[in-house]
Design a protein around this motif. Structure first.
Motif, PDB file in Angstrom:
ATOM      1  N   THR A 107       0.729  -1.098  -0.543  1.00  0.00           N
ATOM      2  CA  THR A 107      -0.034   0.462  -0.300  1.00  0.00           C
ATOM      3  C   THR A 107       0.862   1.131  -0.096  1.00  0.00           C
ATOM      4  O   THR A 107       1.910   1.188   0.792  1.00  0.00           O
ATOM      5  CB  THR A 107      -0.988   0.054   1.642  1.00  0.00           C
ATOM      6  N   VAL A 108       0.242   2.283  -0.509  1.00  0.00           N
ATOM      7  CA  VAL A 108       0.813   3.120  -0.538  1.00  0.00           C
ATOM      8  C   VAL A 108      -0.171   4.519  -1.161  1.00  0.00           C
ATOM      9  O   VAL A 108      -0.337   4.666  -2.234  1.00  0.00           O
ATOM     10  CB  VAL A 108       2.063   3.709  -2.058  1.00  0.00           C
ATOM     11  N   SER A 109      -0.197   5.547  -0.158  1.00  0.00           N
ATOM     12  CA  SER A 109      -0.625   6.896   0.161  1.00  0.00           C
ATOM     13  C   SER A 109       0.379   7.778  -1.088  1.00  0.00           C
ATOM     14  O   SER A 109       1.012   8.531  -0.556  1.00  0.00           O
ATOM     15  CB  SER A 109      -0.919   7.318   1.320  1.00  0.00           C
ATOM     16  N   PHE A 110      -0.481   8.469  -2.544  1.00  0.00           N
ATOM     17  CA  PHE A 110       0.309   9.274  -2.899  1.00  0.00           C
ATOM     18  C   PHE A 110      -0.493  10.365  -3.392  1.00  0.00           C
ATOM     19  O   PHE A 110      -1.416  11.096  -3.255  1.00  0.00           O
ATOM     20  CB  PHE A 110       0.102   8.314  -4.557  1.00  0.00           C
ATOM     21  N   ALA A 111       0.274  11.307  -3.004  1.00  0.00           N
ATOM     22  CA  ALA A 111      -0.211  12.866  -2.812  1.00  0.00           C
ATOM     23  C   ALA A 111       0.766  13.788  -3.174  1.00  0.00           C
ATOM     24  O   ALA A 111       1.747  14.092  -3.183  1.00  0.00           O
ATOM     25  CB  ALA A 111       0.058  13.313  -0.960  1.00  0.00           C
ATOM     26  N   PRO A 112       0.090  13.938  -4.337  1.00  0.00           N
ATOM     27  CA  PRO A 112       1.222  14.581  -5.288  1.00  0.00           C
ATOM     28  C   PRO A 112       1.547  16.322  -5.657  1.00  0.00           C
ATOM     29  O   PRO A 112       1.692  16.518  -5.589  1.00  0.00           O
ATOM     30  CB  PRO A 112       0.193  14.708  -6.815  1.00  0.00           C
ATOM     31  N   ALA A 113      -0.206  16.253  -4.509  1.00  0.00           N
ATOM     32  CA  ALA A 113       0.351  17.909  -3.785  1.00  0.00           C
ATOM     33  C   ALA A 113       0.978  18.611  -2.905  1.00  0.00           C
ATOM     34  O   ALA A 113       0.861  19.880  -2.291  1.00  0.00           O
ATOM     35  CB  ALA A 113      -0.894  18.915  -3.513  1.00  0.00           C
ATOM     36  N   LEU A 163       4.945  12.986  -6.363  1.00  0.00           N
ATOM     37  CA  LEU A 163       5.389  12.638  -7.594  1.00  0.00           C
ATOM     38  C   LEU A 163       6.512  12.324  -8.023  1.00  0.00           C
ATOM     39  O   LEU A 163       6.868  11.142  -8.933  1.00  0.00           O
ATOM     40  CB  LEU A 163       4.581  14.008  -8.639  1.00  0.00           C
ATOM     41  N   ASP A 164       8.213  12.648  -7.889  1.00  0.00           N
ATOM     42  CA  ASP A 164       8.802  12.779  -7.308  1.00  0.00           C
ATOM     43  C   ASP A 164       9.905  12.010  -7.048  1.00  0.00           C
ATOM     44  O   ASP A 164      10.605  10.670  -7.469  1.00  0.00           O
ATOM     45  CB  ASP A 164       9.447  13.907  -7.349  1.00  0.00           C
ATOM     46  N   ARG A 165       8.714  10.568  -5.849  1.00  0.00           N
ATOM     47  CA  ARG A 165       9.817   9.666  -5.321  1.00  0.00           C
ATOM     48  C   ARG A 165       9.030   8.780  -5.988  1.00  0.00           C
ATOM     49  O   ARG A 165       8.617   7.854  -5.130  1.00  0.00           O
ATOM     50  CB  ARG A 165       9.916  10.475  -4.171  1.00  0.00           C
ATOM     51  N   LEU A 166       7.625   9.068  -5.801  1.00  0.00           N
ATOM     52  CA  LEU A 166       7.112   7.382  -6.375  1.00  0.00           C
ATOM     53  C   LEU A 166       7.416   6.546  -7.323  1.00  0.00           C
ATOM     54  O   LEU A 166       7.109   5.067  -6.931  1.00  0.00           O
ATOM     55  CB  LEU A 166       5.096   7.909  -7.450  1.00  0.00           C
ATOM     56  N   THR A 167       8.569   6.774  -7.954  1.00  0.00           N
ATOM     57  CA  THR A 167       8.990   4.744  -8.783  1.00  0.00           C
ATOM     58  C   THR A 167       9.919   4.484  -7.879  1.00  0.00           C
ATOM     59  O   THR A 167       9.448   3.538  -7.491  1.00  0.00           O
ATOM     60  CB  THR A 167       9.414   5.797 -10.035  1.00  0.00           C
TER      61      THR A 167
END
Length: 267
Positions: free
Chosen positions: A107-113, A131-135
Protein backbone atom coordinates in the motif's frame (compact mmCIF):
# COMPACT_ATOMS: atom_id res chain seq x y z
CA UNK A 1 7.21 -4.83 -20.95
CA UNK A 2 4.88 -2.02 -19.99
CA UNK A 3 1.95 -1.08 -17.75
CA UNK A 4 -1.53 -1.02 -19.31
CA UNK A 5 -3.71 1.69 -17.78
CA UNK A 6 -7.44 0.96 -17.43
CA UNK A 7 -9.32 4.11 -16.46
CA UNK A 8 -12.45 3.71 -14.38
CA UNK A 9 -14.05 6.55 -12.48
CA UNK A 10 -13.38 8.06 -9.07
CA UNK A 11 -13.56 11.46 -7.41
CA UNK A 12 -9.80 12.13 -7.55
CA UNK A 13 -9.13 13.18 -11.15
CA UNK A 14 -5.82 15.04 -10.69
CA UNK A 15 -4.03 12.37 -8.66
CA UNK A 16 -5.47 9.69 -10.99
CA UNK A 17 -4.18 11.44 -14.10
CA UNK A 18 -0.69 11.98 -12.65
CA UNK A 19 -0.51 8.37 -11.49
CA UNK A 20 -1.53 7.08 -14.92
CA UNK A 21 1.03 9.31 -16.66
CA UNK A 22 3.78 8.13 -14.32
CA UNK A 23 2.82 4.46 -14.76
CA UNK A 24 3.25 4.68 -18.54
CA UNK A 25 6.91 5.57 -17.89
CA UNK A 26 7.58 2.31 -16.04
CA UNK A 27 8.88 0.50 -19.12
CA UNK A 28 10.76 -2.17 -17.15
CA UNK A 29 7.63 -3.35 -15.31
CA UNK A 30 4.63 -5.23 -16.64
CA UNK A 31 1.03 -5.55 -15.52
CA UNK A 32 -2.18 -3.55 -15.32
CA UNK A 33 -2.98 -0.32 -13.49
CA UNK A 34 -6.68 0.03 -12.69
CA UNK A 35 -8.06 3.46 -11.85
CA UNK A 36 -11.21 3.41 -9.69
CA UNK A 37 -11.22 -0.38 -9.61
CA UNK A 38 -11.76 -2.96 -8.19
CA UNK A 39 -14.81 -2.52 -6.01
CA UNK A 40 -14.78 -4.94 -3.08
CA UNK A 41 -17.40 -5.71 -0.47
CA UNK A 42 -16.95 -4.22 2.98
CA UNK A 43 -18.96 -4.14 6.20
CA UNK A 44 -20.29 -0.72 5.28
CA UNK A 45 -21.09 -1.61 1.67
CA UNK A 46 -19.06 -1.51 -1.56
CA UNK A 47 -15.55 -0.11 -1.21
CA UNK A 48 -13.82 1.30 -4.28
CA UNK A 49 -10.04 1.02 -4.41
CA UNK A 50 -8.66 4.36 -5.68
CA UNK A 51 -6.14 2.61 -7.93
CA UNK A 52 -4.52 -0.80 -8.07
CA UNK A 53 -1.39 -2.02 -9.84
CA UNK A 54 -1.31 -5.75 -10.55
CA UNK A 55 2.29 -6.40 -11.55
CA UNK A 56 4.33 -9.47 -12.42
CA UNK A 57 7.27 -7.96 -10.54
CA UNK A 58 5.56 -6.15 -7.62
CA UNK A 59 2.50 -8.22 -6.86
CA UNK A 60 -0.39 -5.92 -5.89
CA UNK A 61 0.17 -2.25 -5.11
CA UNK A 62 -2.83 -0.39 -3.66
CA UNK A 63 -2.79 3.38 -4.19
CA UNK A 64 -4.56 5.68 -1.73
CA UNK A 65 -4.91 8.81 -3.85
CA UNK A 66 -4.88 12.23 -2.14
CA UNK A 67 -5.96 15.29 -4.12
CA UNK A 68 -4.82 18.11 -1.84
CA UNK A 69 -2.15 18.57 0.79
CA UNK A 70 -4.20 17.20 3.70
CA UNK A 71 -3.12 13.60 4.20
CA UNK A 72 -5.93 12.80 6.63
CA UNK A 73 -5.86 9.39 8.29
CA UNK A 74 -3.97 7.69 5.46
CA UNK A 75 -2.95 4.78 7.69
CA UNK A 76 -6.60 3.84 8.32
CA UNK A 77 -7.41 4.11 4.61
CA UNK A 78 -4.45 1.91 3.68
CA UNK A 79 -5.46 -0.63 6.32
CA UNK A 80 -9.05 -0.76 5.08
CA UNK A 81 -8.09 -1.28 1.45
CA UNK A 82 -5.45 -3.86 2.38
CA UNK A 83 -7.78 -5.89 4.60
CA UNK A 84 -10.67 -5.93 2.12
CA UNK A 85 -8.42 -6.86 -0.79
CA UNK A 86 -6.72 -9.56 1.28
CA UNK A 87 -10.12 -11.03 2.20
CA UNK A 88 -11.20 -10.93 -1.45
CA UNK A 89 -8.16 -12.81 -2.70
CA UNK A 90 -8.42 -15.44 0.03
CA UNK A 91 -11.77 -16.54 -1.41
CA UNK A 92 -9.74 -18.19 -4.19
CA UNK A 93 -8.15 -21.35 -2.69
CA UNK A 94 -5.39 -21.40 -5.29
CA UNK A 95 -3.98 -18.12 -3.97
CA UNK A 96 -3.06 -19.40 -0.52
CA UNK A 97 -0.52 -21.87 0.78
CA UNK A 98 -1.56 -22.95 4.25
CA UNK A 99 -2.33 -19.52 5.80
CA UNK A 100 -0.12 -17.41 3.54
CA UNK A 101 -1.33 -15.40 0.56
CA UNK A 102 0.84 -16.17 -2.46
CA UNK A 103 0.65 -12.64 -3.91
CA UNK A 104 1.99 -9.77 -1.75
CA UNK A 105 -0.18 -6.71 -1.19
CA UNK A 106 1.60 -3.36 -0.80
CA UNK A 107 0.00 0.00 0.00
CA UNK A 108 1.09 3.56 -0.69
CA UNK A 109 -0.58 6.95 -0.31
CA UNK A 110 0.14 9.11 -3.36
CA UNK A 111 -0.14 12.84 -2.59
CA UNK A 112 1.23 14.83 -5.54
CA UNK A 113 0.25 18.20 -3.99
CA UNK A 114 1.88 17.57 -0.59
CA UNK A 115 5.28 19.05 0.19
CA UNK A 116 8.30 16.84 0.94
CA UNK A 117 8.23 17.78 4.62
CA UNK A 118 4.71 16.33 4.95
CA UNK A 119 5.76 12.99 3.51
CA UNK A 120 8.41 12.22 6.10
CA UNK A 121 7.53 9.08 8.04
CA UNK A 122 9.47 6.47 9.98
CA UNK A 123 6.75 3.87 9.61
CA UNK A 124 7.75 1.58 6.74
CA UNK A 125 4.37 -0.15 6.76
CA UNK A 126 2.61 3.01 5.53
CA UNK A 127 4.40 4.38 2.46
CA UNK A 128 3.94 7.97 1.33
CA UNK A 129 5.02 9.46 -2.00
CA UNK A 130 4.73 12.56 -4.13
CA UNK A 131 5.23 12.60 -7.89
CA UNK A 132 9.03 12.80 -7.68
CA UNK A 133 9.40 9.88 -5.25
CA UNK A 134 6.65 7.61 -6.55
CA UNK A 135 8.84 5.46 -8.80
CA UNK A 136 11.42 4.99 -6.05
CA UNK A 137 8.79 4.04 -3.45
CA UNK A 138 6.96 1.57 -5.71
CA UNK A 139 10.28 0.17 -6.89
CA UNK A 140 11.05 -0.96 -3.34
CA UNK A 141 7.87 -3.05 -3.32
CA UNK A 142 8.92 -6.44 -4.64
CA UNK A 143 7.54 -9.95 -5.07
CA UNK A 144 10.44 -12.17 -3.99
CA UNK A 145 8.83 -15.41 -5.19
CA UNK A 146 7.00 -14.16 -8.26
CA UNK A 147 4.71 -16.82 -9.71
CA UNK A 148 3.07 -16.38 -13.11
CA UNK A 149 0.27 -18.80 -12.22
CA UNK A 150 -0.51 -16.86 -9.00
CA UNK A 151 -0.37 -13.57 -10.96
CA UNK A 152 -2.94 -14.76 -13.51
CA UNK A 153 -5.11 -16.24 -10.77
CA UNK A 154 -5.09 -13.01 -8.74
CA UNK A 155 -5.91 -10.94 -11.83
CA UNK A 156 -8.71 -13.30 -12.80
CA UNK A 157 -10.15 -13.18 -9.25
CA UNK A 158 -10.09 -9.37 -9.15
CA UNK A 159 -11.74 -9.17 -12.57
CA UNK A 160 -14.37 -11.71 -11.37
CA UNK A 161 -13.61 -14.04 -14.29
CA UNK A 162 -13.10 -16.98 -11.93
CA UNK A 163 -16.53 -16.45 -10.39
CA UNK A 164 -18.27 -16.13 -13.74
CA UNK A 165 -16.58 -19.16 -15.27
CA UNK A 166 -17.45 -21.32 -12.26
CA UNK A 167 -21.05 -20.14 -12.38
CA UNK A 168 -21.42 -20.49 -16.09
CA UNK A 169 -19.48 -23.62 -16.86
CA UNK A 170 -18.51 -25.34 -13.65
CA UNK A 171 -15.07 -25.88 -12.23
CA UNK A 172 -12.60 -28.14 -13.98
CA UNK A 173 -11.23 -30.81 -11.61
CA UNK A 174 -7.58 -30.24 -10.79
CA UNK A 175 -5.21 -32.93 -11.99
CA UNK A 176 -3.52 -34.76 -9.16
CA UNK A 177 -0.30 -35.16 -11.15
CA UNK A 178 1.59 -32.32 -12.91
CA UNK A 179 1.68 -34.35 -16.13
CA UNK A 180 -1.99 -35.34 -16.06
CA UNK A 181 -4.40 -34.14 -18.74
CA UNK A 182 -6.37 -32.10 -16.20
CA UNK A 183 -3.24 -30.30 -14.99
CA UNK A 184 -2.20 -29.55 -18.58
CA UNK A 185 -5.64 -28.16 -19.43
CA UNK A 186 -5.55 -25.96 -16.33
CA UNK A 187 -2.15 -24.59 -17.36
CA UNK A 188 -3.53 -23.77 -20.82
CA UNK A 189 -6.61 -22.06 -19.37
CA UNK A 190 -4.73 -19.84 -16.89
CA UNK A 191 -3.51 -17.22 -19.41
CA UNK A 192 -6.96 -16.86 -21.00
CA UNK A 193 -8.82 -16.65 -17.68
CA UNK A 194 -8.11 -12.92 -17.50
CA UNK A 195 -9.30 -9.97 -19.53
CA UNK A 196 -6.96 -8.50 -22.09
CA UNK A 197 -6.45 -4.74 -22.33
CA UNK A 198 -9.32 -4.11 -24.75
CA UNK A 199 -11.75 -6.26 -22.74
CA UNK A 200 -10.77 -4.50 -19.50
CA UNK A 201 -11.35 -1.11 -21.11
CA UNK A 202 -14.75 -2.23 -22.41
CA UNK A 203 -15.80 -3.29 -18.91
CA UNK A 204 -14.45 -0.41 -16.82
CA UNK A 205 -14.18 2.65 -19.04
CA UNK A 206 -17.50 4.43 -19.53
CA UNK A 207 -18.16 6.87 -22.36
CA UNK A 208 -20.98 9.29 -23.12
CA UNK A 209 -23.07 7.79 -25.87
CA UNK A 210 -23.22 4.39 -27.52
CA UNK A 211 -20.55 1.83 -26.73
CA UNK A 212 -20.48 -1.14 -29.08
CA UNK A 213 -18.78 -4.42 -28.16
CA UNK A 214 -17.84 -6.59 -31.14
CA UNK A 215 -15.91 -9.82 -31.43
CA UNK A 216 -15.77 -13.28 -32.89
CA UNK A 217 -17.49 -16.26 -31.32
CA UNK A 218 -15.72 -17.21 -28.09
CA UNK A 219 -13.89 -13.87 -27.78
CA UNK A 220 -15.49 -13.00 -24.43
CA UNK A 221 -18.38 -10.71 -25.39
CA UNK A 222 -20.77 -12.45 -22.97
CA UNK A 223 -18.45 -12.07 -19.98
CA UNK A 224 -17.65 -8.45 -20.89
CA UNK A 225 -21.36 -7.58 -21.06
CA UNK A 226 -22.10 -9.23 -17.71
CA UNK A 227 -19.17 -7.46 -16.03
CA UNK A 228 -20.12 -4.15 -17.66
CA UNK A 229 -23.62 -4.32 -16.18
CA UNK A 230 -22.21 -5.23 -12.75
CA UNK A 231 -19.68 -2.38 -12.82
CA UNK A 232 -22.31 0.18 -13.85
CA UNK A 233 -24.56 -1.03 -11.03
CA UNK A 234 -21.73 -0.63 -8.51
CA UNK A 235 -21.18 2.93 -9.74
CA UNK A 236 -24.88 3.83 -9.92
CA UNK A 237 -26.87 1.53 -7.58
CA UNK A 238 -30.04 3.55 -8.21
CA UNK A 239 -30.06 2.93 -11.95
CA UNK A 240 -32.29 0.33 -13.56
CA UNK A 241 -30.06 -1.38 -16.09
CA UNK A 242 -31.61 -3.38 -18.91
CA UNK A 243 -29.60 -6.11 -20.64
CA UNK A 244 -31.15 -7.87 -23.63
CA UNK A 245 -29.78 -10.92 -25.42
CA UNK A 246 -30.91 -13.49 -27.98
CA UNK A 247 -29.06 -16.61 -26.79
CA UNK A 248 -28.97 -18.65 -23.59
CA UNK A 249 -25.37 -17.73 -22.82
CA UNK A 250 -26.17 -14.93 -20.37
CA UNK A 251 -29.23 -16.48 -18.74
CA UNK A 252 -27.34 -18.17 -15.92
CA UNK A 253 -25.59 -14.95 -14.88
CA UNK A 254 -28.80 -13.08 -13.97
CA UNK A 255 -30.95 -14.12 -10.98
CA UNK A 256 -34.37 -15.45 -11.97
CA UNK A 257 -36.36 -12.66 -10.20
CA UNK A 258 -34.64 -10.10 -12.43
CA UNK A 259 -35.20 -11.90 -15.73
CA UNK A 260 -38.10 -11.21 -18.05
CA UNK A 261 -38.79 -13.04 -21.30
CA UNK A 262 -39.64 -10.64 -24.10
CA UNK A 263 -41.27 -12.18 -27.13
CA UNK A 264 -41.10 -10.25 -30.37
CA UNK A 265 -44.14 -10.84 -32.60
CA UNK A 266 -43.54 -12.24 -36.05
CA UNK A 267 -43.18 -9.59 -38.70
Amino acid sequence: MSISVIRGTNDKPVASRLLAEKATQWKDWSGKLFIGYPIVAGAGGPHRIDALLVSNERGLVVFDLIEGSDLGDFRARQDESFNLLDAKLRTEPGLTRRRDLLVPIHTVSFAPAAGPEMLQTDDEDYALADLDRLTEVVGRMVWPRADNHAFNLALSTLEHIRTIRRKGGGKRPAGSQPESRGAKLRSLEDPVATLDRMQSRAVIETIDGVQRIRGLAGSGKTIVLALKAAYLHSQHPGWRIAVTFHTRSLKGFFPAPHRRVLRVPDQ
